[in-house]
Design a protein around this motif. Structure first.
Motif, PDB file in Angstrom:
ATOM      1  N   LYS A  34     -18.481 -44.815  -5.838  1.00 22.37           N
ATOM      2  CA  LYS A  34     -18.422 -44.004  -5.067  1.00 22.37           C
ATOM      3  C   LYS A  34     -18.427 -44.493  -3.574  1.00 22.37           C
ATOM      4  O   LYS A  34     -17.875 -43.878  -2.711  1.00 22.37           O
ATOM      5  CB  LYS A  34     -19.691 -42.823  -5.171  1.00 22.37           C
ATOM      6  N   ASN A  35     -19.376 -45.410  -3.315  1.00 23.19           N
ATOM      7  CA  ASN A  35     -19.474 -45.937  -2.017  1.00 23.19           C
ATOM      8  C   ASN A  35     -18.190 -46.866  -1.548  1.00 23.19           C
ATOM      9  O   ASN A  35     -17.856 -47.318  -0.407  1.00 23.19           O
ATOM     10  CB  ASN A  35     -20.627 -46.887  -1.915  1.00 23.19           C
ATOM     11  N   ARG A  36     -17.260 -46.751  -2.314  1.00 19.37           N
ATOM     12  CA  ARG A  36     -15.885 -47.597  -2.224  1.00 19.37           C
ATOM     13  C   ARG A  36     -14.967 -46.531  -1.589  1.00 19.37           C
ATOM     14  O   ARG A  36     -13.759 -46.795  -1.096  1.00 19.37           O
ATOM     15  CB  ARG A  36     -15.464 -48.327  -3.180  1.00 19.37           C
ATOM     16  N   LEU A  37     -15.097 -45.259  -1.830  1.00 18.98           N
ATOM     17  CA  LEU A  37     -14.251 -44.039  -1.499  1.00 18.98           C
ATOM     18  C   LEU A  37     -14.039 -43.393  -0.247  1.00 18.98           C
ATOM     19  O   LEU A  37     -15.169 -43.524   0.459  1.00 18.98           O
ATOM     20  CB  LEU A  37     -14.408 -43.203  -2.529  1.00 18.98           C
ATOM     21  N   PRO A  38     -13.119 -43.148   0.408  1.00 18.06           N
ATOM     22  CA  PRO A  38     -13.145 -42.358   1.481  1.00 18.06           C
ATOM     23  C   PRO A  38     -13.838 -41.056   1.579  1.00 18.06           C
ATOM     24  O   PRO A  38     -13.959 -40.309   0.319  1.00 18.06           O
ATOM     25  CB  PRO A  38     -11.694 -42.262   1.797  1.00 18.06           C
ATOM     26  N   THR A  39     -14.363 -40.679   2.553  1.00 22.28           N
ATOM     27  CA  THR A  39     -15.270 -39.381   2.518  1.00 22.28           C
ATOM     28  C   THR A  39     -14.888 -38.834   4.027  1.00 22.28           C
ATOM     29  O   THR A  39     -14.480 -39.432   5.132  1.00 22.28           O
ATOM     30  CB  THR A  39     -16.810 -39.676   2.394  1.00 22.28           C
ATOM     31  N   GLY A  40     -15.406 -37.379   4.163  1.00 21.58           N
ATOM     32  CA  GLY A  40     -15.222 -36.873   5.566  1.00 21.58           C
ATOM     33  C   GLY A  40     -14.075 -36.972   6.082  1.00 21.58           C
ATOM     34  O   GLY A  40     -12.778 -36.718   5.500  1.00 21.58           O
ATOM     35  N   ASP A  41     -13.797 -37.351   7.613  1.00 18.26           N
ATOM     36  CA  ASP A  41     -12.672 -37.265   8.010  1.00 18.26           C
ATOM     37  C   ASP A  41     -11.561 -38.335   7.417  1.00 18.26           C
ATOM     38  O   ASP A  41     -10.526 -38.200   7.316  1.00 18.26           O
ATOM     39  CB  ASP A  41     -12.701 -37.618   9.642  1.00 18.26           C
ATOM     40  N   ALA A  42     -11.996 -39.303   6.983  1.00 16.07           N
ATOM     41  CA  ALA A  42     -10.953 -40.422   5.957  1.00 16.07           C
ATOM     42  C   ALA A  42     -10.374 -39.997   4.883  1.00 16.07           C
ATOM     43  O   ALA A  42      -9.327 -40.204   4.427  1.00 16.07           O
ATOM     44  CB  ALA A  42     -12.017 -41.627   5.877  1.00 16.07           C
ATOM     45  N   LEU A  43     -10.842 -38.529   4.647  1.00 13.37           N
ATOM     46  CA  LEU A  43     -10.080 -37.962   3.521  1.00 13.37           C
ATOM     47  C   LEU A  43      -8.818 -36.849   3.777  1.00 13.37           C
ATOM     48  O   LEU A  43      -8.123 -36.584   3.116  1.00 13.37           O
ATOM     49  CB  LEU A  43     -11.100 -36.829   2.454  1.00 13.37           C
ATOM     50  N   LYS A  44      -9.160 -36.678   5.059  1.00 16.22           N
ATOM     51  CA  LYS A  44      -7.993 -35.619   5.550  1.00 16.22           C
ATOM     52  C   LYS A  44      -6.421 -35.874   5.400  1.00 16.22           C
ATOM     53  O   LYS A  44      -5.728 -35.179   5.034  1.00 16.22           O
ATOM     54  CB  LYS A  44      -8.369 -35.198   7.154  1.00 16.22           C
ATOM     55  N   PRO A  45      -6.070 -37.177   5.591  1.00 17.03           N
ATOM     56  CA  PRO A  45      -4.589 -37.506   5.267  1.00 17.03           C
ATOM     57  C   PRO A  45      -4.268 -37.177   3.816  1.00 17.03           C
ATOM     58  O   PRO A  45      -3.251 -36.958   3.360  1.00 17.03           O
ATOM     59  CB  PRO A  45      -4.606 -38.791   5.655  1.00 17.03           C
TER      60      PRO A  45
END
Length: 342
Positions: A285-296
């Protein structure tokens, strides 16, 4: 039992085609580019006898008459599955992809016609790239086997992605034109998958040699995409195991002759893949994109093309796996290659 020639046996898709062929009792000769690749495949099938699995080395499928010797065997072949074709987006010149795809596809058909008269079925791996019109608005488009990419040779030189799209489109058109012109004794079926996800075969020894489509899963699990989820690009997927089965059913079912098959499971996005990995593998989980990093990686159903996979479901009888199963099994298959240690 059918005697089958499978080209490109060390590839991601071909490895699963081979699993299905052997699992359904067929006898297989698969082409590879080197003895090392043959040895690697043999190690994954230690209980299969040499009379049911053997190899033929074809170093360069773009050479004239490359398959002439490969199609001759005793007992003779009854079917051919041609998967060998480059799939990457790094070509500096479009001809790096166009020549192997077109010459390889027409070459295998010519060789079968000349030297393998008992072959009744030929199945060729094409792509959604040969169906999809990337130059048009797709808001209300529902793609099916009736559609063709309009890409031109001039556009093929615009980018590596276009070179790939052109290679699949031109190669498939050349195959159908060959059958129309030559009227061979075999039927042609073509399989058109979108993005192919799912577990890798363990001929691989490094994450660096992972097939292009699964690289997005590797990058998410390894943390390489933490700061920015990569754009999804192609919003349709199929599980590689379903795709492998589709190839084999196309040689087994007489009704498949003369048809294209758009083998699609469903829509997906890289954001959905991220969510599945987070839920199923909390340690990443701590390696995955979250928040704004997910938008693309997100998409809205509005403006994303639809698909019609009726022919694959009704003629081949495929029941497609859901995205979650594909992603879970893909991640599990990466673990032996050291994704946990990155």
């Amino acid at each position: 039992m059918t005697r089958v020639l499978l080209t490109g046996g060390s590839g991601f898709i071909a490895a699963h085609v081979l699993n299905v062929l052997l699992g359904r009792g067929h006898s297989v000769v698969t082409t590879v580019r080197s003895q090392a690749k043959a040895d690697a495949i043999r190690r994954t099938h230690p209980k299969i006898s040499n009379d049911r699995l053997s190899f033929f080395i074809v170093e360069d499928i773009a050479q004239p008459n490359a398959f002439d010797l490969a199609v001759v065997t005793d007992p003779p072949f009854e079917a051919v599955i041609h998967t060998a074709s480059p799939y990457h987006f790094h070509a500096k010149d479009a001809q790096e992809l166009l020549a192997p795809a077109i010459i390889g596809t027409t070459g295998i058909l010519k060789s079968v016609q000349k030297y393998a008269p008992l072959v009744k079925r030929v199945v060729v791996t094409s792509s959604f790239a040969a169906i999809n019109d990337v130059f048009a608005s797709s808001a209300d488009k529902v793609y099916s086997e009736a559609d063709w990419s309009p890409i031109t040779e001039e556009q093929a030189n615009d980018s590596p992605a276009n070179a790939y799209r052109a290679s699949k489109t031109f190669a498939e058109r050349a195959a159908w034109e060959f059958v129309e012109r030559e009227k061979p004794s075999f039927t042609l079926s073509v399989i058109n998958p979108p993005l192919v996800l799912g577990p890798i075969n363990h001929n691989l020894t490094s994450l660096n040699t992972l097939n292009t489509s699964n690289q997005r899963i590797r990058d998410l699990v390894s943390g390489a995409a933490k700061v920015r989820c990569p754009p999804t690009g192609n919003y349709l997927f199929v599980d590689v195991r379903d795709l492998g089965l589709a190839h084999v059913l196309a040689i087994e079912k007489e009704a498949a002759g003369g048809k294209r098959f758009f083998t699609v499971s469903s829509h997906f996005s890289n954001a959905e893949i991220t969510e599945i990995i987070s839920e199923e593998f909390p340690k990443y989980k701590n390696r995955l994109p979250t928040g704004d990093a997910l938008k693309p990686g997100e998409y809205s159903a509005d403006g994303v093309y639809g698909f019609d996979n009726t022919r694959a479901r009704e003629i081949l009888g495929i029941q497609f796996r859901p995205l979650r199963e594909s992603i879970v099994d893909a991640v599990k298959s990466l673990m032996p290659l050291g994704v946990d240690r990155i």
